[in-house]
Design a protein around this motif. Structure first.
Motif, PDB file in Angstrom:
ATOM      1  N   LEU A  70      13.625  -2.354   1.762  1.00  0.00           N
ATOM      2  CA  LEU A  70      13.445  -3.711   1.222  1.00  0.00           C
ATOM      3  C   LEU A  70      13.973  -3.854  -0.078  1.00  0.00           C
ATOM      4  O   LEU A  70      14.731  -4.803  -0.647  1.00  0.00           O
ATOM      5  CB  LEU A  70      12.113  -4.221   1.537  1.00  0.00           C
ATOM      6  N   ILE A  71      13.457  -2.876  -1.242  1.00  0.00           N
ATOM      7  CA  ILE A  71      13.974  -2.954  -2.351  1.00  0.00           C
ATOM      8  C   ILE A  71      15.444  -2.831  -2.290  1.00  0.00           C
ATOM      9  O   ILE A  71      16.135  -3.481  -2.974  1.00  0.00           O
ATOM     10  CB  ILE A  71      13.245  -1.908  -3.157  1.00  0.00           C
ATOM     11  N   PRO A 123      18.636  -3.669 -12.398  1.00  0.00           N
ATOM     12  CA  PRO A 123      17.669  -4.064 -11.460  1.00  0.00           C
ATOM     13  C   PRO A 123      16.352  -3.448 -11.382  1.00  0.00           C
ATOM     14  O   PRO A 123      16.544  -2.200 -11.342  1.00  0.00           O
ATOM     15  CB  PRO A 123      18.458  -4.266 -10.060  1.00  0.00           C
ATOM     16  N   THR A 124      15.231  -3.976 -11.478  1.00  0.00           N
ATOM     17  CA  THR A 124      13.925  -3.084 -11.449  1.00  0.00           C
ATOM     18  C   THR A 124      13.139  -3.790 -10.387  1.00  0.00           C
ATOM     19  O   THR A 124      12.709  -5.191 -10.580  1.00  0.00           O
ATOM     20  CB  THR A 124      13.313  -3.372 -12.805  1.00  0.00           C
ATOM     21  N   ALA A 125      12.551  -3.049  -9.393  1.00  0.00           N
ATOM     22  CA  ALA A 125      11.835  -3.399  -8.418  1.00  0.00           C
ATOM     23  C   ALA A 125      10.293  -3.120  -9.217  1.00  0.00           C
ATOM     24  O   ALA A 125       9.841  -2.360  -9.878  1.00  0.00           O
ATOM     25  CB  ALA A 125      11.750  -2.331  -7.280  1.00  0.00           C
ATOM     26  N   MET A 126       9.565  -4.502  -8.761  1.00  0.00           N
ATOM     27  CA  MET A 126       8.272  -4.716  -9.550  1.00  0.00           C
ATOM     28  C   MET A 126       7.183  -4.627  -8.401  1.00  0.00           C
ATOM     29  O   MET A 126       7.215  -5.924  -7.814  1.00  0.00           O
ATOM     30  CB  MET A 126       8.273  -5.614 -10.604  1.00  0.00           C
ATOM     31  N   ILE A 127       6.499  -3.777  -8.115  1.00  0.00           N
ATOM     32  CA  ILE A 127       5.603  -3.790  -6.948  1.00  0.00           C
ATOM     33  C   ILE A 127       4.139  -4.125  -7.128  1.00  0.00           C
ATOM     34  O   ILE A 127       3.659  -3.548  -8.363  1.00  0.00           O
ATOM     35  CB  ILE A 127       5.746  -2.428  -6.109  1.00  0.00           C
ATOM     36  N   ASN A 128       3.377  -4.950  -6.581  1.00  0.00           N
ATOM     37  CA  ASN A 128       2.017  -5.238  -7.077  1.00  0.00           C
ATOM     38  C   ASN A 128       1.898  -5.759  -8.579  1.00  0.00           C
ATOM     39  O   ASN A 128       0.893  -5.354  -9.287  1.00  0.00           O
ATOM     40  CB  ASN A 128       0.915  -4.139  -6.567  1.00  0.00           C
ATOM     41  N   MET A 130       0.676  -1.224   0.055  1.00  0.00           N
ATOM     42  CA  MET A 130      -0.175   0.083  -0.120  1.00  0.00           C
ATOM     43  C   MET A 130       0.845   1.100  -0.104  1.00  0.00           C
ATOM     44  O   MET A 130       0.577   2.233  -0.737  1.00  0.00           O
ATOM     45  CB  MET A 130      -0.952  -0.013   1.134  1.00  0.00           C
ATOM     46  N   ASP A 131       1.942   1.317   1.009  1.00  0.00           N
ATOM     47  CA  ASP A 131       3.010   2.568   0.966  1.00  0.00           C
ATOM     48  C   ASP A 131       4.193   2.169   0.254  1.00  0.00           C
ATOM     49  O   ASP A 131       5.245   1.952   0.920  1.00  0.00           O
ATOM     50  CB  ASP A 131       2.974   2.646   2.484  1.00  0.00           C
ATOM     51  N   VAL A 132       3.931   2.338  -1.103  1.00  0.00           N
ATOM     52  CA  VAL A 132       5.263   1.910  -2.111  1.00  0.00           C
ATOM     53  C   VAL A 132       6.378   2.961  -1.794  1.00  0.00           C
ATOM     54  O   VAL A 132       7.479   2.641  -1.657  1.00  0.00           O
ATOM     55  CB  VAL A 132       4.828   2.104  -3.561  1.00  0.00           C
ATOM     56  N   ARG A 133       5.997   4.412  -1.373  1.00  0.00           N
ATOM     57  CA  ARG A 133       7.324   4.983  -1.231  1.00  0.00           C
ATOM     58  C   ARG A 133       7.674   5.193   0.323  1.00  0.00           C
ATOM     59  O   ARG A 133       8.451   6.063   0.716  1.00  0.00           O
ATOM     60  CB  ARG A 133       6.875   6.573  -1.626  1.00  0.00           C
ATOM     61  N   GLY A 134       7.204   4.072   1.242  1.00  0.00           N
ATOM     62  CA  GLY A 134       7.401   4.287   2.515  1.00  0.00           C
ATOM     63  C   GLY A 134       8.680   3.597   2.822  1.00  0.00           C
ATOM     64  O   GLY A 134       9.231   2.989   1.856  1.00  0.00           O
ATOM     65  N   ASP A 135       9.326   4.080   3.938  1.00  0.00           N
ATOM     66  CA  ASP A 135      10.924   3.826   4.357  1.00  0.00           C
ATOM     67  C   ASP A 135      10.770   2.197   4.205  1.00  0.00           C
ATOM     68  O   ASP A 135      12.005   1.786   3.783  1.00  0.00           O
ATOM     69  CB  ASP A 135      11.227   4.523   5.524  1.00  0.00           C
ATOM     70  N   ARG A 136      10.003   1.432   4.771  1.00  0.00           N
ATOM     71  CA  ARG A 136      10.363   0.031   5.074  1.00  0.00           C
ATOM     72  C   ARG A 136      10.206  -0.570   3.456  1.00  0.00           C
ATOM     73  O   ARG A 136      11.098  -1.537   3.343  1.00  0.00           O
ATOM     74  CB  ARG A 136       9.146  -0.654   5.756  1.00  0.00           C
ATOM     75  N   GLY A 171       6.576   0.874  -9.960  1.00  0.00           N
ATOM     76  CA  GLY A 171       7.999   0.908  -9.865  1.00  0.00           C
ATOM     77  C   GLY A 171       8.265   1.459  -8.541  1.00  0.00           C
ATOM     78  O   GLY A 171       7.384   2.054  -7.650  1.00  0.00           O
ATOM     79  N   GLN A 172       9.629   1.567  -8.088  1.00  0.00           N
ATOM     80  CA  GLN A 172      10.195   2.026  -6.855  1.00  0.00           C
ATOM     81  C   GLN A 172       9.687   3.502  -6.790  1.00  0.00           C
ATOM     82  O   GLN A 172       9.655   3.990  -5.511  1.00  0.00           O
ATOM     83  CB  GLN A 172      11.668   1.934  -6.800  1.00  0.00           C
ATOM     84  N   ASP A 173       9.664   4.328  -7.921  1.00  0.00           N
ATOM     85  CA  ASP A 173       9.264   5.587  -8.049  1.00  0.00           C
ATOM     86  C   ASP A 173       7.696   5.831  -7.470  1.00  0.00           C
ATOM     87  O   ASP A 173       7.227   6.985  -7.608  1.00  0.00           O
ATOM     88  CB  ASP A 173       9.541   6.183  -9.091  1.00  0.00           C
ATOM     89  N   GLY A 174       6.863   4.870  -7.516  1.00  0.00           N
ATOM     90  CA  GLY A 174       5.619   5.058  -7.423  1.00  0.00           C
ATOM     91  C   GLY A 174       4.823   5.116  -8.728  1.00  0.00           C
ATOM     92  O   GLY A 174       3.400   5.154  -8.496  1.00  0.00           O
TER      93      GLY A 174
END
Length: 184
Positions: free
Chosen positions: A33-34, A79-84, A23-29, A123-126
């Motif tokens: 993790l990324i 390396p690419t973060a892929m969220i949801n 839910m909180d893509v830009r959150g510190d945790r 993405g990591q950038d939201g």
């Protein structure tokens, strides 16, 4: 600062659980993790890693294709973060290719996967991204997406004859063919 994470292995119940949407893509945790996942996959000579492999239940993985001792002919990409992430469409063509997994050390399997997929992820950038992936990178995406759904590649292998040890794979497939993707 990035931290090297421990990769859990087959038998750990987290690998059998469906991951939860981030839910909180830009959150510190999630941002930490990324960063930690990227360091961990590089250190392990992997080409992808999913959050469940480090005992986190977030719908997040890293695709990090590059030539490694495990995949000498892999294409190079950042390396690419892929969220949801999700697959929107796929080709009719399915091909078998050899896969291994950081959570299933010492084993390779010949796994059928779609050759081409259209995907969507944050993405990591939201920002929301939509891309077409083909070949080896499409295979990585599907392998990592399975982790988010509680599956390891062994669940996709069609026959026990499609399994071999990493040692046999290196000797028989990589050295004999000079590549990673012996297809049937």
């Amino acid at each position: 600062m990035a931290e090297l994470l421990s990769v859990i292995e087959l038998g750990n119940p987290i690998l059998q659980q469906r991951s939860h949407p981030v839910m909180d893509v830009r959150g510190d945790r999630i941002q930490k993790l990324i960063t930690d996942l990227i360091l961990t996959v590089r250190n392990a000579n992997g080409v992808g890693i999913a959050a469940p492999q480090v005992a986190q239940t977030d719908r997040l993985f890293i695709v990090a294709s590059r030539p490694t001792p495990r995949y000498p002919d892999a294409p190079e990409m950042e390396p690419t973060a892929m969220i949801n992430p999700r697959i929107l469409a796929h080709s009719d063509e399915v091909a078998k290719g050899w896969e291994g997994c950081l959570s299933v050390p010492g084993i390779r399997g010949l796994v059928p996967r779609y050759e081409a997929i259209e995907v969507e992820y944050t993405g990591q950038d939201g920002k929301l991204y939509r891309k077409e992936l083909n070949g080896f990178v499409a295979r990585i995406f599907q392998h990592e997406l399975d982790h988010l759904d509680g599956l390891v590649f062994l669940a996709r292998v069609e026959s026990i004859q499609d399994l071999m040890s990493e040692k046999e794979y290196q000797e028989r497939i990589v050295q004999a063919n000079g590549n990673f993707s012996s297809k049937e």
